[in-house]
Design a protein around this motif. Structure first.
Motif, PDB file in Angstrom:
ATOM      1  N   SER A   1      72.176  51.617 -22.588  1.00  0.00           N
ATOM      2  CA  SER A   1      72.301  50.846 -21.354  1.00  0.00           C
ATOM      3  C   SER A   1      72.647  49.387 -21.659  1.00  0.00           C
ATOM      4  O   SER A   1      73.459  48.772 -20.966  1.00  0.00           O
ATOM      5  CB  SER A   1      71.019  50.928 -20.527  1.00  0.00           C
ATOM      6  N   ARG A   2      72.052  48.832 -22.707  1.00  0.00           N
ATOM      7  CA  ARG A   2      72.341  47.445 -23.080  1.00  0.00           C
ATOM      8  C   ARG A   2      73.773  47.334 -23.609  1.00  0.00           C
ATOM      9  O   ARG A   2      74.478  46.378 -23.315  1.00  0.00           O
ATOM     10  CB  ARG A   2      71.345  46.970 -24.134  1.00  0.00           C
TER      11      ARG A   2
ATOM     12  N   VAL B   1      68.625  39.462 -22.419  1.00  0.00           N
ATOM     13  CA  VAL B   1      67.820  39.330 -23.630  1.00  0.00           C
ATOM     14  C   VAL B   1      67.865  37.880 -24.095  1.00  0.00           C
ATOM     15  O   VAL B   1      68.578  37.056 -23.526  1.00  0.00           O
ATOM     16  CB  VAL B   1      68.329  40.256 -24.768  1.00  0.00           C
TER      17      VAL B   1
ATOM     18  N   VAL C   1      71.308  48.683 -30.567  1.00  0.00           N
ATOM     19  CA  VAL C   1      71.577  48.362 -29.172  1.00  0.00           C
ATOM     20  C   VAL C   1      71.422  49.650 -28.377  1.00  0.00           C
ATOM     21  O   VAL C   1      72.071  50.646 -28.697  1.00  0.00           O
ATOM     22  CB  VAL C   1      73.009  47.800 -28.996  1.00  0.00           C
TER      23      VAL C   1
ATOM     24  N   TYR D   1      71.362  42.129 -32.912  1.00  0.00           N
ATOM     25  CA  TYR D   1      72.369  43.147 -32.620  1.00  0.00           C
ATOM     26  C   TYR D   1      73.594  42.935 -33.504  1.00  0.00           C
ATOM     27  O   TYR D   1      74.129  43.871 -34.101  1.00  0.00           O
ATOM     28  CB  TYR D   1      72.824  43.091 -31.160  1.00  0.00           C
TER      29      TYR D   1
ATOM     30  N   VAL E   1      73.161  39.795 -20.413  1.00  0.00           N
ATOM     31  CA  VAL E   1      72.642  41.153 -20.610  1.00  0.00           C
ATOM     32  C   VAL E   1      71.116  41.223 -20.569  1.00  0.00           C
ATOM     33  O   VAL E   1      70.539  42.284 -20.789  1.00  0.00           O
ATOM     34  CB  VAL E   1      73.193  41.799 -21.907  1.00  0.00           C
TER      35      VAL E   1
END
Length: 133
Positions: free
Chosen positions: A50-51, A32, A47, A40, A30
């Motif tokens: 989009s993530r 990150v 979050v 998260y 993702v």
């Protein structure tokens, strides 16, 4: 951190563990660092939409998966607002990684097996309730 952030984080963690995906692998997928995935999962960081969509795709679930149980989690926007006692119990259970893992694993089972697990848990709960403390 809000109830919603904690709920979403617990759902991410439970699903990730059920799929036996490391925080590092999820983070790479993702875009990150693994520390961000930790934040998260604990609910310390929110979050983005989009993530969360990328996380959902990586974990093979619809984005709505992360909002299941939200009816019981309350809709407080800050930690200063105290949720009702009724909303707190499910939230505490869902933030426990063991419970999240159990839920994620049960969701992978066919309906018939899910019902068998439910029946077993009901029987187990009745057994433990009747035992003297």
């Amino acid at each position: 951190m809000t109830n919603i952030d904690v709920l979403i984080g617990a759902r991410i963690k439970g699903r990730r563990i059920a799929l036996k995906i490391s925080q590092t692998k999820l983070a790479e997928a993702v875009g990150v660092r693994f520390q961000q995935v930790q934040k998260y999962e604990s609910g310390a960081n929110r979050v983005s939409a989009s993530r969360l969509l990328m996380v959902a795709e990586t974990l093979g679930v619809p984005i709505s998966y992360f909002f299941q149980g939200l009816d019981n989690a309350g809709s407080a926007d800050s930690t200063d607002v105290q949720p009702s006692a009724r909303a707190t119990a499910p939230m505490n259970a869902l933030s426990d990684s063991r419970v999240s893992e159990i839920l994620a694993l049960v969701e992978t089972l066919p309906k018939e097996q899910q019902m068998a697990v439910l029946a077993f848990l009901r029987t187990l709960a009745k057994t433990t309730e009747s035992e003297p403390v």
